[in-house]
Motif scaffolding. Structure first.
Motif, PDB file in Angstrom:
ATOM      1  N   LEU A 120       0.127  -5.748 -10.376  1.00 15.71           N
ATOM      2  CA  LEU A 120       0.962  -4.554 -10.492  1.00 15.71           C
ATOM      3  C   LEU A 120       0.605  -3.781 -11.761  1.00 15.71           C
ATOM      4  O   LEU A 120       0.484  -2.543 -11.743  1.00 15.71           O
ATOM      5  CB  LEU A 120       2.427  -5.005 -10.533  1.00 15.71           C
ATOM      6  N   VAL A 123      -2.660  -2.026 -11.145  1.00 13.20           N
ATOM      7  CA  VAL A 123      -2.511  -0.815 -10.324  1.00 13.20           C
ATOM      8  C   VAL A 123      -2.050   0.342 -11.186  1.00 13.20           C
ATOM      9  O   VAL A 123      -2.606   1.446 -11.131  1.00 13.20           O
ATOM     10  CB  VAL A 123      -1.503  -1.043  -9.169  1.00 13.20           C
ATOM     11  N   ILE A 188      -7.692   0.899  -6.852  1.00 10.75           N
ATOM     12  CA  ILE A 188      -6.241   0.959  -6.613  1.00 10.75           C
ATOM     13  C   ILE A 188      -5.943   0.472  -5.207  1.00 10.75           C
ATOM     14  O   ILE A 188      -5.026  -0.329  -4.979  1.00 10.75           O
ATOM     15  CB  ILE A 188      -5.727   2.399  -6.825  1.00 10.75           C
ATOM     16  N   LEU A 189      -6.761   0.939  -4.239  1.00  9.52           N
ATOM     17  CA  LEU A 189      -6.554   0.520  -2.846  1.00  9.52           C
ATOM     18  C   LEU A 189      -6.720  -0.992  -2.698  1.00  9.52           C
ATOM     19  O   LEU A 189      -5.921  -1.656  -2.026  1.00  9.52           O
ATOM     20  CB  LEU A 189      -7.540   1.260  -1.940  1.00  9.52           C
ATOM     21  N   ALA A 192      -3.724  -2.828  -4.174  1.00 10.61           N
ATOM     22  CA  ALA A 192      -2.549  -2.673  -3.311  1.00 10.61           C
ATOM     23  C   ALA A 192      -2.691  -3.538  -2.064  1.00 10.61           C
ATOM     24  O   ALA A 192      -1.719  -4.156  -1.605  1.00 10.61           O
ATOM     25  CB  ALA A 192      -2.374  -1.204  -2.933  1.00 10.61           C
ATOM     26  N   ALA A 193      -3.926  -3.624  -1.523  1.00  9.94           N
ATOM     27  CA  ALA A 193      -4.151  -4.471  -0.343  1.00  9.94           C
ATOM     28  C   ALA A 193      -3.918  -5.934  -0.684  1.00  9.94           C
ATOM     29  O   ALA A 193      -3.311  -6.684   0.101  1.00  9.94           O
ATOM     30  CB  ALA A 193      -5.575  -4.266   0.170  1.00  9.94           C
ATOM     31  N   LEU A 195      -1.891  -7.015  -2.968  1.00  9.37           N
ATOM     32  CA  LEU A 195      -0.438  -7.168  -3.097  1.00  9.37           C
ATOM     33  C   LEU A 195       0.219  -7.282  -1.723  1.00  9.37           C
ATOM     34  O   LEU A 195       1.143  -8.067  -1.526  1.00  9.37           O
ATOM     35  CB  LEU A 195       0.158  -5.982  -3.849  1.00  9.37           C
ATOM     36  N   ALA A 196      -0.259  -6.494  -0.752  1.00  7.77           N
ATOM     37  CA  ALA A 196       0.326  -6.515   0.592  1.00  7.77           C
ATOM     38  C   ALA A 196       0.042  -7.843   1.286  1.00  7.77           C
ATOM     39  O   ALA A 196       0.838  -8.311   2.101  1.00  7.77           O
ATOM     40  CB  ALA A 196      -0.237  -5.359   1.421  1.00  7.77           C
ATOM     41  N   ARG A 197      -1.109  -8.472   0.938  1.00  2.62           N
ATOM     42  CA  ARG A 197      -1.489  -9.719   1.594  1.00  2.62           C
ATOM     43  C   ARG A 197      -0.796 -10.929   0.966  1.00  2.62           C
ATOM     44  O   ARG A 197      -0.595 -11.928   1.639  1.00  2.62           O
ATOM     45  CB  ARG A 197      -3.003  -9.928   1.450  1.00  2.62           C
TER      46      ARG A 197
END
Lengths: 198, 198
Positions: A120, A123, A188-189, A192-193, A195-197
């Motif tokens: 985080l 990011v 950044i992408l 974030a990916a 973090l989503a996983r």
């Protein structure tokens, strides 16, 4: 029984054990994919360091002295004549320094693929650096455009008609900065990916 | 038994039920916090729309005609005289349009607080729009700086000495764009935080 210490009820041992193993297997392959993203993150950071350092050096070392001079004036152009280009060199150095400092954290993410709050932080700082390097690159591009084309309405003369090699050099040095911008967007992408996983 | 359809083994019903209830309670408070982030996201998007629309309108409607003229020339300044300022108006309109389109998705996130991949899409496009609006704002700032100060080395004249109210207006219109930039940076952080919590 071997699995008596596991937090599943002992009575439904067979089914629960199978379920736990299934979860472990799927989270294992998931973790491998997240680790792949972390390795890609590390590689992109190295490339972005090279791009922004190259950009700063190309802009910082450029100068041109015209082969004629008057009694009082020598016609010499260098990046520090235009404050926007000085800003460009400073910002590219700052972004390169940040990227170098972020590499250890990126290495930690390859090991500990479930880290959340450090991602985080990355990011946020990546987004701030994206804004900074974009600001520097596009402000410099606006000035380089004026140097090439001039502006008839404002009576600004196209200085590139004299300082041709200086102009080529400062135009070229923008490439590294815009590449660093695209790489930071990708970084950044990726974060974030991850973090989503997780 | 009521919970016979639940995916827990029927034999260890008591302990498993308690565990499931505990998980549900903690995920409930977590979901409320994530919903709070989603509402903040929605509010910030509205503010960012106002900032970028205001910026585009302030820049787009500015013009100044000087009170003197020669036989052949009228001295008139408007934003379209400088290509960079035209770029500024176009980009601020694009960013405002994107932000308006992203509001429905942001409302969906208030309802469905566990949505992951739609948040990932938002992070990516927010970062791209951050780069775009930063590019426009800082390129315009570079040109406005030149208009105010000029550049002695490049023989660029400070046009603000004549077009004073034009210059005040274009300087002011940068504020909205830089505000939109800061808000987009916050929006990226909020989306990433929601991803880390889900």
């Amino acid at each position: 029984m071997e699995d008596s210490k596991a937090p599943v009820s002992e009575h439904g041992g067979e089914t629960s054990k199978a379920a736990v193993l299934g979860v472990a297997a799927s989270s294992g392959s998931r973790r491998a994919a997240t680790r792949g993203l972390a390795v890609l993150d590390l590689i992109l950071r190295f490339v972005a360091v090279i791009a922004s350092v190259g950009s700063a050096i190309a802009m910082g070392t450029t100068n041109q002295t015209l082969p004629f001079f008057t009694q009082f004036l020598r016609f010499k152009a260098q990046y520090s004549d235009l404050p926007t280009l000085t800003f460009f060199v400073v910002v590219n150095s700052i972004v390169a320094a940040y990227l170098v400092l972020s590499i250890p954290l990126s290495i930690v993410h390859v090991m500990a693929s479930r880290a959340k709050y450090s991602r985080l932080v990355l990011v946020f700082f990546d987004a701030a650096m994206l804004a900074l390097v974009t600001a520097a690159a596009s402000a410099a591009a606006a000035v380089v455009y004026l140097a090439h084309k001039g502006n008839a309405r404002a009576n600004w003369f196209a200085i590139c008609q004299q300082f041709d090699s200086f102009c080529e050099r400062i135009s070229g040095s923008l490439i590294g900065s815009f590449a660093a911008m695209a790489l930071l967007l990708l970084l950044i992408l990726l974060s974030a990916a991850a973090l989503a996983r997780s």
